[in-house]
Write a protein that holds these residues in place. Structure first.
Motif: not given
Length: 440
Positions: A103-130
């Protein structure tokens, strides 16, 4: 003889840390929570309740989602283990990567190893900020923008949101980088070290998509300043047709070749299932990044933010059923478009202005500045608070000062609710504004 504890001997200062008291104080902020959420309108059970226009949830697709889960989802015993859902587990990242590639038409295919999943984006925002900022560092954004980033990035990590003043510049035009540069330099003079720039594409609350050339300019700006670029694309597939022509469609930064624009190690996408899949309660959010060091830093805190096994099981089976995803997204877009068309027609007939050019999200950004009180002091946020209270007293819940717009009197109005509820809410809104007009 037993020990008797006398709580009256303990002062408040002994109960909590400074950080704890700061958290308590944050709960006392005026209009801290979406108004009316604990007293929602229901035609039969609570007809005098509040029609809540402040929560960005898609209620239009809940029946289809519930039916799929009831008939298709199977919860395996493995879902009750730690490993099944830690950082997304072994299976979900593959399903999400495939979804993004479809759906996102990536230039380079996204691989599973490039994805980290948390309990919602709010949680991801906090981990990213830290991981990308120290306390007091700055995160650069434009106005207006989703207001809760201050909490997501600031509550724990101490990230400071730095708002670029638009000064009449359209935030979707290439010239926006001038406003970003002004804010960056001003922050630098004030001792604030900006480490990242964040956009929401499609935008919340304006519902507009960034043109490709604007995205490229922002990427160049971030590379010039040696800062991260974060693109929150949580509304990516909630894009629909409108009667307005020549409106940019959604372009993911994944679809833009970063070569010559920005170091791919500084480019990060945020996505989740809360919006496009009408499933805020699943609490599944992801960061997609090629930066291995960043993912490792975030993984150090994922133990506090892992999604549940039940959520991952449901989310995985949704994404793996590509026919369901295609049909679900198609129907969702149609319903959202119909709701927007109905809502804007009522607003136009009633003389309520709103931001044009929107073709995404669940909301329209309305201009209620003509109804701001002339008697209430113009300082601070009091005029918006007074107007929001007038509306709340008449069963309309809108959130004042939430999107940090430069001009007072603008509110995000979410319309992705049952049509009957929407009709009641809009009727109440129009009547409440007419009442103000008659008293002036």
């Amino acid at each position: 003889m037993g020990l008797t504890l006398n709580s009256t001997n303990s002062s408040p200062a002994q109960m909590l840390s400074k950080r704890g008291f700061k958290n308590v104080e944050s709960q006392n902020t005026p209009w801290r929570f979406a108004p009316g959420a604990n007293n929602k309108y229901d035609k039969k059970k609570n007809p005098d309740g509040v029609v809540v226009f402040g929560n960005a949830e898609n209620e239009l697709m809940r029946a289809e989602l519930s039916e799929f889960i009831r008939e298709k989802v199977k919860i395996s015993p493995a879902a009750f283990t730690y490993a099944f859902s830690t950082a997304g587990g072994p299976r979900f990242p593959s399903a999400m990567a495939s979804h993004l590639n479809d759906w996102f038409n990536p230039v380079t295919p996204v691989t599973p190893s490039q994805i980290l999943t948390g309990a919602g984006l709010t949680a991801v925002h906090e981990m990213l900020a830290l991981s990308i900022g120290d306390p007091g560092d700055g995160l650069l954004v434009s106005r207006p923008i989703y207001g809760r980033f201050e909490l997501d990035f600031g509550n724990t990590a101490g990230f400071k949101i730095v708002y670029a003043e638009m000064k009449g510049t359209d935030p979707f035009e290439e010239d926006i980088v001038r406003r970003y540069d002004d804010a960056y330099e001003a922050a630098k003079k004030n001792g604030v070290n900006i480490t990242a720039l964040l956009i929401v594409n499609p935008n919340n609350p304006l519902g507009r998509c960034y043109p490709r050339e604007t995205l490229k300019q922002i990427m160049r700006f971030c590379e010039e300043k040696q800062i991260h670029m974060i693109s929150d694309e949580v509304y990516a597939l909630s894009v629909y047709d409108t009667i307005e022509k020549d409106i940019p469609k959604f372009t993911s930064i994944l679809s833009i070749d970063p070569a010559g624009l920005i170091d791919s190690q500084r480019l990060h996408v945020l996505y989740g299932m809360s919006k496009d899949f009408a499933s805020a309660g699943l609490r599944i959010g992801c960061i997609i990044t090629q930066n291995n060091l960043l993912r490792k830093a975030m993984f150090a805190n994922v133990r506090f933010h892992n999604p549940s096994g039940m959520s991952i099981a449901i989310g995985t089976q949704i994404l793996e059923d590509k026919d369901f995803v295609r049909n679900f997204i198609t129907l969702s877009r149609k319903r959202i478009s119909e709701q927007r068309e109905y809502t804007t027609s009522i607003l136009e007939k009633s003389g309520v202005g709103f931001a044009k050019g929107g073709n995404a999200g669940f909301f329209v950004y309305i201009d209620l500045s003509p109804w701001l009180s002339k008697e209430t002091p113009a300082q601070g946020r009091e005029r918006e608070y007074a107007l929001a209270q007038h509306l709340l007293d008449r069963g309309v819940g809108v959130h004042p000062c939430e999107e940090h717009f430069e001009k007072p009197g603008h509110f995000r109005l979410v319309y992705t609710m049952e049509r009957e509820v929407l009709e009641v809410g809009l009727r109440r809104l129009v009547n409440a504004l007419a009442e103000l007009s008659q008293t002036r």
